[in-house]
Design a protein around this motif. Structure first.
Motif, PDB file in Angstrom:
ATOM      1  N   VAL A   1       0.833  -1.207   0.000  1.00 52.33           N
ATOM      2  CA  VAL A   1       0.000   0.000   0.000  1.00 52.33           C
ATOM      3  C   VAL A   1       0.868   1.257   0.000  1.00 52.33           C
ATOM      4  O   VAL A   1       0.612   2.215  -0.746  1.00 52.33           O
ATOM      5  CB  VAL A   1      -0.954  -0.003   1.215  1.00 52.33           C
TER       6      VAL A   1
ATOM      7  N   PHE B   1      -2.705   7.832  -0.997  1.00 50.89           N
ATOM      8  CA  PHE B   1      -2.191   6.469  -0.854  1.00 50.89           C
ATOM      9  C   PHE B   1      -1.311   6.347   0.383  1.00 50.89           C
ATOM     10  O   PHE B   1      -1.363   5.352   1.110  1.00 50.89           O
ATOM     11  CB  PHE B   1      -1.394   6.062  -2.095  1.00 50.89           C
TER      12      PHE B   1
ATOM     13  N   THR C   1      -1.509   8.124   3.053  1.00 48.88           N
ATOM     14  CA  THR C   1      -2.389   8.156   4.225  1.00 48.88           C
ATOM     15  C   THR C   1      -2.995   6.782   4.471  1.00 48.88           C
ATOM     16  O   THR C   1      -3.079   6.310   5.617  1.00 48.88           O
ATOM     17  CB  THR C   1      -3.505   9.197   4.029  1.00 48.88           C
ATOM     18  N   LEU C   2      -3.391   6.109   3.392  1.00 51.37           N
ATOM     19  CA  LEU C   2      -3.905   4.748   3.515  1.00 51.37           C
ATOM     20  C   LEU C   2      -2.814   3.812   4.031  1.00 51.37           C
ATOM     21  O   LEU C   2      -3.069   2.926   4.859  1.00 51.37           O
ATOM     22  CB  LEU C   2      -4.418   4.263   2.160  1.00 51.37           C
TER      23      LEU C   2
ATOM     24  N   ALA D   1      -2.462   4.274   7.718  1.00 54.18           N
ATOM     25  CA  ALA D   1      -3.539   3.577   8.421  1.00 54.18           C
ATOM     26  C   ALA D   1      -3.282   2.069   8.461  1.00 54.18           C
ATOM     27  O   ALA D   1      -3.585   1.402   9.465  1.00 54.18           O
ATOM     28  CB  ALA D   1      -4.876   3.863   7.740  1.00 54.18           C
ATOM     29  N   SER D   2      -2.687   1.523   7.393  1.00 56.28           N
ATOM     30  CA  SER D   2      -2.440   0.073   7.354  1.00 56.28           C
ATOM     31  C   SER D   2      -1.383  -0.358   8.366  1.00 56.28           C
ATOM     32  O   SER D   2      -1.337  -1.528   8.751  1.00 56.28           O
ATOM     33  CB  SER D   2      -2.019  -0.350   5.941  1.00 56.28           C
TER      34      SER D   2
END
Length: 527
Positions: A294, A507, A509-510, A513-514
């Motif tokens: 990610v 991306f 930011t995602l 979060a992951s």
């Protein structure tokens, strides 16, 4: 351990890092040299794409195979073979008289590169322990981030001062230096297992990765479902209304299912597998690979769009662009010292999160400064912050992924996490490229409609600007009749670049979060 072995080990890390630099620089240096290659070899637009993409296609397809093979034949041995193959292919690329031979040389370079990257990781994992491993991974990761920025600078200087052929020729002395240095400073390591490699698994991994990467890269060109641009290989032309991209994705999906099923079958019968499926029972390895994929979607996205905007909108040349991106490289190298100081004092996952936060701030800041009349000054601090983030996140995430992997399977594990990154990067290239050029096309078409241009002329201008990746803007500016259109094109390309940068920030930011799935405890390291 004797005192003499300590400096020898760290000297080995220097040459391992140079080996990583070899493949990272080569993957970015070509972008700057492409205009000169087009001018001298008279290659077509299709050949231009393959000069850039043939390397990535082969590189990503073979990472898993060579990562596993290294555990059996010897990690140092395979890395030296890879460096040799890479250097010989660079000679072929440097003297290539035609586009076809240059593409072939790039394919062979991809083979060599796929031997180098996973073996550098597994050698570090097998050589360093405890707090030293965190420092070594920090150096490795900062090298990747820094060289990704130095590549355009080096390519711009070599192409401007000498010839595009030196963009490949520089790999030859570097290759010789790496081979000599590694032979004297890096100890061989391999797995205790003596089983033969899983040949069927190797074939299935290639038939999974190659069509998947092909589809991700070529979807915007050939069409995601129906044909938008007819593919052609030599005299053979694609004749189906269905694009080859969904066919490639279907082949990848079938091969993936077969790959997993075959691996599970071999594991049940007690035989070795290309991918040690049992590694995914390790939470840090499983979740870390997801996070790595990610994060890679957005991590280097700005380096794809920013040079095009700087050269074709702001008016920089290749060398000036490389100098500006040097601030990113400096930030990445600074991060090496920060990560080393924090190793053993803070949980690696928190360093990863801090790095990703810095990347998000840097990319978003760059996006906010982008415009047709932008100057270089405001870009420097944001690129520096972004570089610091890349250096922190890349190295420590690698350490998190590999920290609990048994030493005997570090090659396979390294190949897996490298493959995760490459697939994430390929998807990021496809999405960010689509965002950049689709936004540019839509904004420019609307602007030209407002000027009252006839539909046919509007479509022709939009096609010229988008197909040339912005290169046609300079030509439009030189004619008094199209100068106003050039201003519209500059504004539209700036909007597209800004949209791509904000998408990259999304991306990242995602990816941040992951990392919540990785926990907060210090990762256990083997002493």
């Amino acid at each position: 351990m004797s005192q003499g072995e300590i400096p020898r080990r760290w000297a080995g890390l220097v040459f391992i890092s140079i080996a990583v630099s070899l493949i990272i620089v080569d993957s970015t240096i070509v972008n700057v040299a492409v205009p000169s290659i087009v001018e001298e070899l008279r290659i077509s637009s299709t050949e231009v794409q393959w000069v850039q993409e043939a390397y990535t296609l082969v590189f990503a397809s073979l990472l898993l195979v060579f990562g596993s093979l290294a555990d059996r034949v010897g990690r140092r041995r395979l890395m030296l073979i890879g460096v040799t193959v890479f250097a010989l292919a660079s000679i072929a690329a440097a003297v290539a008289p035609s586009g076809g031979l240059l593409i072939l040389a790039r394919l062979v370079q991809g083979i060599g590169g796929s031997m180098i990257l996973p073996t550098t990781l597994s050698l570090i994992n097998a050589t360093f322990h405890g707090r030293e491993r965190g420092i070594a991974f920090a150096v490795w990761g900062s090298t990747i981030g820094g060289m990704a920025a130095v590549g355009p600078l080096l390519g711009g200087w070599l192409t401007t001062a000498f010839s595009w052929r030196w963009a490949f020729g520089i790999n030859i002395p570097l290759g010789i230096l790496i081979v000599i240095g590694v032979l004297f400073t890096v100890a061989e390591s391999r797995s205790d297992r003596r089983e033969s490699i899983d040949g069927i698994g190797a074939v299935l991994s290639v038939t999974t990765m190659a069509p998947l990467v092909f589809g991700l890269i070529e979807g915007r060109t050939y069409g995601w479902w129906t044909v938008e641009q007819t593919p052609q290989i030599g005299p053979w032309e694609w004749s189906l209304p269905l694009s080859p991209v969904p066919i490639a994705f279907a082949l990848a999906a079938v091969s993936l299912v077969a790959f997993v099923a075959w691996g599970a079958h071999r594991q049940r019968t007690g035989r070795s597998t290309l991918l040690a499926l049992g590694l995914f029972r390790i939470a840090s390895f499983r979740n870390g690979n997801i996070a790595a994929a990610v994060v890679s979607l957005g991590e280097f996205g700005i380096i794809l769009a920013l040079p095009l905007w700087l050269q074709f909108v702001v008016g920089f040349d290749a060398l000036q662009t490389g100098l500006l991106l040097l601030s990113l490289a400096i930030g990445s190298f600074v991060a090496s010292g920060i990560a080393g100081a924090l190793s053993g004092r803070a949980a690696p996952v928190w360093i990863v999160r801090a790095g990703l936060a810095a990347e998000i701030i840097g990319v978003a800041g760059v996006a906010l400064t982008i415009g047709p009349d932008a100057t270089w000054g405001p870009l420097i601090p944001f690129l520096f912050i972004y570089g610091v983030g890349v250096g922190l996140a890349t190295a420590q995430l690698t350490g998190v992924v590999l920290a609990e992997v048994p030493a005997g399977e570090s090659g396979a594990a390294s190949g897996t996490q490298s493959t995760s990154r490459q697939l994430g990067a390929a998807l990021g290239v496809a999405i960010l490229g689509t965002v950049l050029f689709s936004t540019t096309s839509g904004v420019l078409a609307a602007s030209l409609d407002n000027r009252g241009l006839p539909t046919e002329q509007r479509d022709q201008v939009v096609s010229q600007v988008v197909d040339s990746a912005g290169g046609a803007i300079l030509g439009l500016e030189q004619s008094p009749q199209t100068r106003d259109i050039a201003e519209d094109a500059r504004a539209a390309f700036s909007d597209g670049t800004r949209a791509a940068a904000f998408t990259a920030a999304g991306f990242l930011t995602l990816g941040l979060a992951s990392t919540l799935t990785l926990g907060t405890a210090r990762v256990r390291s083997r002493e």
